[in-house]
Design a protein around this motif. Structure first.
Motif, mmCIF file in Angstrom:
data_model
loop_
_atom_site.group_PDB
_atom_site.id
_atom_site.type_symbol
_atom_site.label_atom_id
_atom_site.label_comp_id
_atom_site.label_asym_id
_atom_site.label_seq_id
_atom_site.Cartn_x
_atom_site.Cartn_y
_atom_site.Cartn_z
ATOM 1 N N GLY A 107 0.841 -1.198 0.000
ATOM 2 C CA GLY A 107 0.000 0.000 0.000
ATOM 3 C C GLY A 107 0.872 1.241 0.000
ATOM 4 N N TRP A 108 0.568 2.179 0.896
ATOM 5 C CA TRP A 108 1.309 3.443 0.934
ATOM 6 C C TRP A 108 2.792 3.229 1.217
ATOM 7 N N ASP A 128 -2.722 -1.832 -4.582
ATOM 8 C CA ASP A 128 -2.996 -0.586 -3.856
ATOM 9 C C ASP A 128 -1.731 0.192 -3.517
ATOM 10 N N ALA A 129 -0.598 -0.232 -4.048
ATOM 11 C CA ALA A 129 0.659 0.453 -3.740
ATOM 12 C C ALA A 129 0.641 1.887 -4.267
ATOM 13 N N VAL A 130 1.186 2.802 -3.483
ATOM 14 C CA VAL A 130 1.314 4.212 -3.875
ATOM 15 C C VAL A 130 2.656 4.723 -3.351
ATOM 16 N N ARG A 167 3.444 14.615 -7.308
ATOM 17 C CA ARG A 167 2.748 13.497 -7.932
ATOM 18 C C ARG A 167 3.005 12.216 -7.140
ATOM 19 N N THR A 168 1.972 11.413 -6.975
ATOM 20 C CA THR A 168 2.151 10.078 -6.432
ATOM 21 C C THR A 168 2.069 9.066 -7.572
ATOM 22 N N LEU A 169 2.791 7.985 -7.419
ATOM 23 C CA LEU A 169 2.813 6.919 -8.415
ATOM 24 C C LEU A 169 2.036 5.734 -7.870
ATOM 25 N N ASP A 170 0.872 5.477 -8.450
ATOM 26 C CA ASP A 170 0.147 4.278 -8.042
ATOM 27 C C ASP A 170 0.820 3.061 -8.665
ATOM 28 N N ALA A 171 0.289 1.875 -8.373
ATOM 29 C CA ALA A 171 0.952 0.651 -8.809
ATOM 30 C C ALA A 171 1.122 0.619 -10.321
ATOM 31 N N ARG A 172 0.084 1.026 -11.045
ATOM 32 C CA ARG A 172 0.154 0.973 -12.506
ATOM 33 C C ARG A 172 1.209 1.936 -13.036
#
Length: 253
Positions: A107-108, A128-130, A167-172
């Motif tokens: 996750g986070w 759900d990784a960010v 900017r945050t980077l989600d899993a994709r």
């Protein structure tokens, strides 16, 4: 595979196996925020892995990798603490561990948590990784490696989007820019991370160690390549592995 859990930690769950250590960041009341106590305990982990080199799997408890550094502690720190490099010295020590390290990020992974993940050799993410570095919003910078390590991992443009634009980077997105090796279902994250370590564990530990040393060396290094290869060419492991390979192929290359 023998295994045991070490209960002598307050902020980590440490499982020791013959070929790897599995370390879970565990401060459930604080989203696994990286505190001074956790830093000290991770130094103990590094000391053990330096003394007895093994693979390292690093993950987080409760569906979170690490929600950042402990802000209450950061607020109390001043110039002298900054110059001590409390977090950065640990993360660089993780980076320099003899054998490969893998971060399994459920996750986070924010702030110091993201920087700890960046310090690992490889990252694998749950859906759900960010990843993010919101430090400038707190009046500081990501000073434990993100300002240069993230650029090396994903390139200058994406690094500046994260570090300057928030900017945050989600899993994709993390997969798309090469920050993570793969994105897998949450219930299979640790299984897939162990499978990755299993593949590496089948390789020669000495070859992995020397490959990591040469890969991490700055600039062109043909002499280092030659010296590392010279050591491996004389190792029993090389002879045994190549003999097995040729026997399987019927003596053909």
């Amino acid at each position: 595979m023998s295994r045991r859990e070490d209960a002598a930690y307050d902020t980590l769950v440490v499982e020791e196996r013959a070929d790897r250590m599995v370390v879970t960041l565990c401060r459930p009341d604080a989203r696994n925020a990286i505190s001074g106590r956790m830093i000290a305990e991770l130094h103990r982990v590094c000391e053990e892995l330096e003394r007895t080199p093994r693979l390292l799997l690093l993950t987080g408890h409760g569906g979170v990798f690490a929600g950042g550094a402990d802000i209450a502690e950061l607020r109390r720190r001043g110039r002298d603490e900054a110059l001590q490099g409390i977090n950065s010295r640990l993360f660089e020590r993780v980076r320099r561990l003899p054998l490969p390290t893998v971060a399994a990020v459920p996750g986070w992974a924010l702030g110091g948590g993201a920087e700890l993940a960046y310090a690992c050799d490889l990252r694998i993410a749950g859906p759900d990784a960010v990843f993010g570095n919101p430090e400038p919003g707190l009046g500081i910078l990501a000073a434990a490696g993100a300002c240069w390590r993230l650029r090396e991992l994903v390139g200058e443009s994406v690094a500046k989007q994260v570090l300057l634009a928030g900017r945050t980077l989600d899993a994709r997105a993390a997969l798309g820019c090469g920050l993570v090796l793969d994105v897998v279902p949450a219930d299979r994250l640790l299984e897939e991370a162990h499978a990755l370590l299993d593949r590496m564990a089948r390789s020669s530990a000495l070859a992995l160690r020397l490959t990591k040393l040469v890969t991490d060396a700055s600039g062109a290094h043909p002499v280092a390549d030659d010296l590392a290869q010279a050591v491996l060419f004389e190792s029993p492991g090389k002879q045994e592995r190549m003999t097995r390979f040729l026997e399987k192929k019927g003596g053909r290359a």
